[in-house]
Design a protein around this motif. Sequence first.
Motif, mmCIF file in Angstrom:
data_model
loop_
_atom_site.group_PDB
_atom_site.id
_atom_site.type_symbol
_atom_site.label_atom_id
_atom_site.label_comp_id
_atom_site.label_asym_id
_atom_site.label_seq_id
_atom_site.Cartn_x
_atom_site.Cartn_y
_atom_site.Cartn_z
ATOM 1 N N SER A 174 -10.801 56.651 20.006
ATOM 2 C CA SER A 174 -10.767 55.167 19.513
ATOM 3 C C SER A 174 -11.270 54.351 20.369
ATOM 4 O O SER A 174 -12.048 53.501 20.058
ATOM 5 C CB SER A 174 -9.813 54.811 18.693
ATOM 6 N N LEU A 215 -12.894 51.063 18.910
ATOM 7 C CA LEU A 215 -12.316 50.719 17.653
ATOM 8 C C LEU A 215 -10.674 50.474 17.722
ATOM 9 O O LEU A 215 -9.951 50.890 16.819
ATOM 10 C CB LEU A 215 -12.386 51.860 16.745
ATOM 11 N N LEU A 216 -10.237 50.280 19.077
ATOM 12 C CA LEU A 216 -9.068 50.121 19.048
ATOM 13 C C LEU A 216 -8.795 48.594 19.682
ATOM 14 O O LEU A 216 -9.366 48.267 20.263
ATOM 15 C CB LEU A 216 -8.645 50.961 20.472
ATOM 16 N N VAL A 222 -6.349 58.266 20.092
ATOM 17 C CA VAL A 222 -6.338 56.777 20.452
ATOM 18 C C VAL A 222 -7.257 56.578 21.633
ATOM 19 O O VAL A 222 -7.960 55.687 21.731
ATOM 20 C CB VAL A 222 -4.696 56.522 21.248
ATOM 21 N N ILE A 270 -5.712 51.030 15.394
ATOM 22 C CA ILE A 270 -6.926 51.676 15.171
ATOM 23 C C ILE A 270 -7.585 50.941 14.041
ATOM 24 O O ILE A 270 -7.085 50.908 12.818
ATOM 25 C CB ILE A 270 -6.895 52.867 15.022
ATOM 26 N N LEU A 313 -14.421 59.698 13.786
ATOM 27 C CA LEU A 313 -13.042 59.198 13.757
ATOM 28 C C LEU A 313 -12.440 59.382 12.271
ATOM 29 O O LEU A 313 -11.151 59.400 12.364
ATOM 30 C CB LEU A 313 -13.053 57.787 13.872
ATOM 31 N N LEU A 344 -8.561 60.602 11.828
ATOM 32 C CA LEU A 344 -7.610 59.680 11.293
ATOM 33 C C LEU A 344 -6.954 60.737 10.244
ATOM 34 O O LEU A 344 -5.883 60.443 9.775
ATOM 35 C CB LEU A 344 -8.405 58.517 10.699
#
Length: 126
Positions: free
Chosen positions: A27, A32-33, A24, A102, A110, A114
């Motif tokens: 991200s 990207l959050l 998190v 996300i 990333l 993920l």
Amino acid sequence: MAIDRRAFPCVKDDKVVVEILEIVQNSAGLKLLRIGANEAAKMLHKGKAEFIIIAADTLPLEIVLHLPLLCEDKDVPYVYVPSQQTLGRSAGISRPVTAVAIVKSDKAVLAKSLRRLRELVDSIAQ
């Protein structure tokens, strides 16, 4: 405080929680959050969500119970973490956060994280 049994799959292993919160945080650093239950729902509706993390200590839990249904409908993995406060801190803000999304990206750094997160969630859900 007891975690509601409806918060499934909830991560109870501290090492796994730390790993999820690091993803998190990464991200958030990559922009990207999306923070909050409403933003997570928007990303799910638009088809941009890659992963959803929800706080299990949200009171009342009904505030976020629509997210797992949307995730299952859109085939997006989700997981509950124990604390709103730690989720907020890992998202880069000082306030408690009920949920984060996300968003999809083609950044290779990333993508590997993920994939690892999906494996962790699959092992928890078993």
